[in-house]
Motif scaffolding. Structure first.
Motif, mmCIF file in Angstrom:
data_model
loop_
_atom_site.group_PDB
_atom_site.id
_atom_site.type_symbol
_atom_site.label_atom_id
_atom_site.label_comp_id
_atom_site.label_asym_id
_atom_site.label_seq_id
_atom_site.Cartn_x
_atom_site.Cartn_y
_atom_site.Cartn_z
ATOM 1 N N ARG A 35 -10.078 10.594 -17.454
ATOM 2 C CA ARG A 35 -11.246 10.636 -16.565
ATOM 3 C C ARG A 35 -10.925 11.091 -15.152
ATOM 4 N NH1 ARG A 35 -15.446 5.811 -16.356
ATOM 5 N NH2 ARG A 35 -15.930 6.967 -14.460
ATOM 6 N N LYS B 84 -9.458 3.512 -5.742
ATOM 7 C CA LYS B 84 -8.663 2.433 -6.359
ATOM 8 C C LYS B 84 -9.070 2.225 -7.810
ATOM 9 C CE LYS B 84 -7.155 -0.868 -2.832
ATOM 10 N NZ LYS B 84 -7.532 -2.177 -2.265
ATOM 11 N N GLN B 85 -10.368 2.362 -8.105
ATOM 12 C CA GLN B 85 -10.795 2.210 -9.503
ATOM 13 C C GLN B 85 -10.239 3.351 -10.354
ATOM 14 O OE1 GLN B 85 -15.036 1.512 -9.747
ATOM 15 N NE2 GLN B 85 -14.908 -0.285 -8.422
ATOM 16 N N CYS C 252 -6.733 2.528 -11.122
ATOM 17 C CA CYS C 252 -6.665 1.497 -12.164
ATOM 18 C C CYS C 252 -6.780 2.124 -13.543
ATOM 19 C CB CYS C 252 -7.779 0.483 -11.914
ATOM 20 S SG CYS C 252 -7.670 -0.983 -12.918
ATOM 21 N N ARG C 253 -7.689 3.100 -13.660
ATOM 22 C CA ARG C 253 -7.840 3.757 -14.960
ATOM 23 C C ARG C 253 -6.603 4.585 -15.301
ATOM 24 N NH1 ARG C 253 -13.551 3.588 -13.718
ATOM 25 N NH2 ARG C 253 -13.461 5.288 -12.229
ATOM 26 N N VAL D 56 0.822 -1.200 0.000
ATOM 27 C CA VAL D 56 0.000 0.000 0.000
ATOM 28 C C VAL D 56 0.862 1.258 0.000
ATOM 29 C CG1 VAL D 56 -2.051 -1.067 0.985
ATOM 30 C CG2 VAL D 56 -0.283 -0.163 2.498
ATOM 31 N N TYR E 88 -6.059 7.101 -1.462
ATOM 32 C CA TYR E 88 -6.776 5.838 -1.200
ATOM 33 C C TYR E 88 -6.397 5.263 0.155
ATOM 34 C CZ TYR E 88 -3.263 2.137 -2.341
ATOM 35 O OH TYR E 88 -2.199 1.272 -2.330
ATOM 36 N N ARG F 102 1.019 0.547 -9.394
ATOM 37 C CA ARG F 102 2.343 0.005 -9.679
ATOM 38 C C ARG F 102 2.680 0.126 -11.159
ATOM 39 N NH1 ARG F 102 1.713 -5.512 -6.045
ATOM 40 N NH2 ARG F 102 2.503 -4.626 -4.106
ATOM 41 N N GLY F 103 3.957 0.027 -11.463
ATOM 42 C CA GLY F 103 4.404 -0.175 -12.839
ATOM 43 C C GLY F 103 4.568 1.079 -13.662
ATOM 44 N N ARG G 203 -4.434 -1.122 -9.510
ATOM 45 C CA ARG G 203 -5.191 -0.510 -8.408
ATOM 46 C C ARG G 203 -4.264 0.004 -7.315
ATOM 47 N NH1 ARG G 203 -10.589 -2.013 -7.521
ATOM 48 N NH2 ARG G 203 -10.129 -2.784 -5.435
ATOM 49 N N LEU G 204 -3.041 -0.526 -7.254
ATOM 50 C CA LEU G 204 -2.065 -0.048 -6.281
ATOM 51 C C LEU G 204 -1.049 0.880 -6.954
ATOM 52 C CD1 LEU G 204 -1.374 -3.339 -4.260
ATOM 53 C CD2 LEU G 204 -3.142 -1.636 -3.888
ATOM 54 N N GLU H 55 -12.725 4.499 -0.715
ATOM 55 C CA GLU H 55 -11.428 3.892 -1.039
ATOM 56 C C GLU H 55 -11.534 3.108 -2.354
ATOM 57 O OE1 GLU H 55 -10.369 0.563 1.339
ATOM 58 O OE2 GLU H 55 -8.369 0.378 0.475
ATOM 59 N N GLU H 56 -12.630 2.356 -2.503
ATOM 60 C CA GLU H 56 -12.822 1.567 -3.720
ATOM 61 C C GLU H 56 -12.904 2.474 -4.944
ATOM 62 O OE1 GLU H 56 -12.656 -1.595 -4.380
ATOM 63 O OE2 GLU H 56 -13.329 -1.431 -6.456
ATOM 64 N N LEU H 57 -13.630 3.590 -4.823
ATOM 65 C CA LEU H 57 -13.703 4.522 -5.954
ATOM 66 C C LEU H 57 -12.311 5.044 -6.299
ATOM 67 C CD1 LEU H 57 -16.910 6.660 -5.243
ATOM 68 C CD2 LEU H 57 -16.664 4.616 -6.673
ATOM 69 N N GLY I 145 -3.373 1.373 -14.713
ATOM 70 C CA GLY I 145 -3.492 -0.055 -15.016
ATOM 71 C C GLY I 145 -3.336 -0.924 -13.782
#
Lengths: 283, 500
Positions: B308, B279-280, B283-284, B210, B249, B292-293, B289-290, B275-277, B287
């Motif tokens: 967005r 994380k989403q 992701c957008r 996290v 988050y 990374r990369g 949710r954490l 928190e979920e919103l 790529g």
């Protein structure tokens, strides 16, 4: 005053409406748009003598075996940490990013390499699972040395969006009430004992899920002076769920697969054809 | 290129100079940050490094010491926060400190035996382990038979990280508390050794899941300091965006979990939903949710997807405003937080509390402002400080920081400069670098040494939870059982970061 605020919370909660997303059960779950999952591999595009993908792969999910051409590259999604470095390193597009999440499998070889020994319970009970568990499941989670990434996603299962309870699946405090041992992390020297004791305390029939690349294979963090290589040789595993970390719908899918409520989606390191893309109608 | 890292200064010190210099530095308002040992050129005796932060706006300063067969003096008596670092160095590098107040293993569990210190050059054999009880303090006076010992864990209820908590208590009153950490010690620092520096980024993201962004950021900034490489402006601004999304988050999760411990059910659900919103949205953008990369030595690997994000942020912000107002006006929630887990300002400073925990105890420190890195000096950063010293103050600091992170993200979106994302970060053999980043839990440091072949020779990780777990028990002794879970949640600790 206190009573007033509490009823305010009730109103506030009701006014927020239903947050739970629809479970489609076809692999295309809402809220996962943009997810970069397990890269797809197309050996036909491989270049002779190239080893850039393997050099860029920290956990050793991509390896080169002696051989010629596309025979040389082996891909083990059980080790993949979805870092996408192979996609960037590959000069010929043999690896491409995809929105495929990690999907669970009862056989380690489905994620490519070695054969997995499903537990005796798993084999003998396979036809009876529905009768025994009545489609419900109680889970005891054990963190065997994770980075807390898997826990972050496991905790998300109980948020209003995924609302795991609606599937009849619950986390339980005591292993005595648990049907499934859900293990994260590469199994450190100090947690191996508590992990085994938790397993021993569970009534039979009992199942084991290795969740995340660390528990499946050691991932990037396994090995060394303080860690094992996940559950390999530690406990009999019934479901392997790769990913780093697996996203919440992937975990839900693997749990439902164990209960035989949805079919397995990954074989031979490849997803079965169908609509495995993530949907995103939820704002 | 407005993002050159602060130039860290180095100085060689003789062992005998350590205590007086430490005393003088503390008297001048400096804070010791951490210390570590490493083995240059595969030598038999470790070289010691002490990292201190002299004052706001100044770069960290590093002392180098060569023990040469003589035990170095413990600095714990004057700088108590160094005690854990010294004990860890004893465990992993095999060097004792004279006058260490508590010379028992820290990172190695009671009963764990290393054939040779794991960080000594060469491969380390697996630890041998026969679990043994942790020595607990002796009881004097009263009726010791009334005191009960409750060892809770390492497998705890719900989905929680593994650690064992030992309570010595009578009825509701906790007399003494001891967290047995390091069940999750994975030997992460050793895993970096011999690795190519660019691949090490993937590992740094997996030290504390996290804190993936902040850890990889501190790691990459250490490499960039070693290479003398400047991150292009666009890359530096986007790194701020990722780091603040990570804070967002994490802090939303924190509020949801805090409500769980005060049994405010709707508050828990809403915190976790927000928190979920977030994380989403992560992701957008990335790529993952954490998140990374995306971070790489020299800048960013690729462009994040920002199409967005402004809309996602506006949605989260609107929901959060109402949520935060309700939390601040709910007496049943506030009553459980106010005066729970008191951590005084002096204690917080001396024992090394970091991040929201120290800022809630009136210690006005934040590495984003005090040791500026990346693009923070060009952006509107407000440091949230509270004087309450309790669980409520720790919640309020996080609430203020959520608002702060949202403004920072918005400022990045509004003013994001054009240009390249990545600079060439070529490392010369035999170099070293120090990097830091303000994680959602406080300051993380990475100290990196490159070997003669251009690979990683030593990576020392100073994680914020290591610091905050050290402080936490001081707020538990002499309190009561009913407040424990709330107090622990109010610290927002991770075990993975601490245990490494």
């Amino acid at each position: 005053m206190a009573l007033k605020t509490i009823s305010l919370w009730t109103l506030y909660g009701l006014a927020r409406g239903k947050a739970t997303s629809r479970w489609r059960g076809r692999g295309a779950e809402p809220g996962q748009a943009g997810f970069l999952g397990l890269p797809r591999f197309n050996p036909e595009k491989c270049q002779e003598g190239c080893r850039k993908c393997a050099d860029a792969c920290l956990p050793g999910a991509i390896r080169l075996a002696p051989g010629a051409g596309d025979e040389r590259v082996t891909v083990d999604y059980g080790r993949c940490v979805v870092c996408q470095l192979c996609v960037e390193a590959c000069p010929s597009g043999a690896f491409s990013s995809s929105e495929d999440w990690a999907f669970g499998s009862p056989m380690r070889e489905d994620l490519v390499w070695t054969r997995a020994g499903a537990s005796a319970d798993g084999r003998s009970l396979q036809r009876e699972i529905r009768r025994v568990f009545g489609r419900s499941l109680h889970i005891r989670h054990v963190d065997a040395g994770s980075c807390n990434g898997c826990e972050s996603e496991l905790q998300a299962l109980n948020n209003p969006y995924y609302n795991l309870h609606r599937f009849g699946v619950f986390f339980t405090a005591s292993p005595r009430f648990a049907d499934l041992l859900l293990v994260t992390g590469p199994v450190t020297y100090a947690l191996r004992g508590p992990l085994m004791e938790t397993y021993e305390a569970m009534p039979e029939p009992r199942f084991v899920m290795a969740a995340g690349a660390c528990a499946v294979s050691g991932g990037t963090n396994g090995g060394g002076y303080a860690c094992g290589l996940g559950l390999e040789g530690v406990l009999p595993v019934d479901v392997y769920l790769p990913g780093c970390p697996p996203n919440p719908p992937a975990i839900i899918h693997a749990l439902l697969m164990l209960l035989q409520r949805v079919p397995q989606r990954v074989r031979g390191g490849q997803l079965r054809s169908g609509s495995e893309r993530s949907g995103d109608e939820h704002a | 290129m407005s993002t050159a890292p602060l130039a860290v200064t180095h100085e060689d010190l003789a062992l005998s100079e350590l205590p007086p210099r430490c005393g003088a530095a503390l008297a001048a308002g400096a804070r010791m940050q951490f210390m570590y040992g490493w083995f240059p050129d595969a030598r038999e005796t470790p070289e010691l490094r002490y990292v201190l932060h002299p004052a706001r706006g100044r770069p960290p300063h590093v002392w180098r010491c060569q023990p040469r067969g003589q035990p170095p003096p413990s600095l714990a008596p004057s700088a108590p926060l160094l005690s854990w670092y010294e004990r860890e160095t004893t465990d992993l590098c095999g060097i004792d400190f004279s006058g260490q107040p508590l010379p028992q293993p820290l990172v190695l569990l009671p009963g764990a035996v290393a054939e040779r210190p794991p960080l000594m050059p060469g491969p380390a054999a697996g630890l041998r382990y026969v679990p043994a009880p942790q020595p607990l303090p002796e009881l004097a006076g009263g009726a010791p038979q009334d005191v009960q010992l409750l060892p809770f864990g390492p497998v705890r209820a719900d989905v929680l990280e593994s650690t064992q908590l030992a309570f010595l208590y009578i009825g509701e009153a906790i007399l003494h508390y001891y967290p047995q950490l390091f069940f999750k010690h994975r030997g992460m620092e050793k895993r970096f050794e011999g690795m190519s520096p660019s691949l090490g980024t993937v590992l740094a993201e997996r030290v504390s899941g996290v804190g993936s962004v902040a850890h990889s950021l501190a790691y990459c900034q250490a490499l960039e300091a070693a290479a003398g490489c400047d991150v292009p402006s666009r890359g530096a601004w986007l790194r701020v965006l990722l780091a603040e999304l990570e804070r967002l988050y994490n802090h939303l999760h924190y509020l949801g979990y805090l409500c769980h411990t005060t049994t405010l059910k709707v508050g828990e659900a809403q915190g976790k939903y927000l928190e979920e919103l977030a994380k989403q949205a992560n992701c957008r953008v990335s790529g993952s949710r954490l998140l990374r990369g995306l971070i790489a030595p020299g800048g960013m690997r690729r462009e994040p997807v920002l199409a967005r994000l402004a809309a996602d942020l506006a949605h989260i912000e609107g929901e959060f405003q109402r949520y935060a107002d309700l939390l601040s006006s709910t007496n049943s929630h506030r009553d459980r937080l106010i005066t729970t887990g008191m951590l005084g300002q002096q204690l917080a400073f001396d024992q090394g509390a970091t991040g929201p925990v120290e800022r809630a105890s009136g210690v006005d420190r934040d590495s984003r402002r005090d040791q500026p890195y990346g693009a923070y000096s060009e952006l509107p950063l407000r440091v949230a400080v509270q004087e309450g010293c309790d669980a409520h103050a720790r919640q309020q600091v996080r609430i203020d920081e959520i608002a702060g992170s949202i403004s920072l993200i918005r400022a990045v979106l509004d003013g994001l400069p054009d240009g390249p994302l990545l600079a060439d970060c070529r490392l010369r053999p035999g170099t070293e670098g120090l990097g830091w980043a303000e994680t959602p839990r406080g300051t993380a440091y990475y100290a990196i040494h490159i070997d003669a072949g251009g690979r990683l020779a030593r990576v020392k990780i100073k994680s914020p939870s290591f610091s905050n777990w050290r402080v936490f028990p001081y707020t538990v002794h002499d309190t009561n059982m009913m407040d424990y879970a709330i107090n622990e949640a109010s610290f927002g600790l991770t075990v993975a970061g601490c245990d490494r």
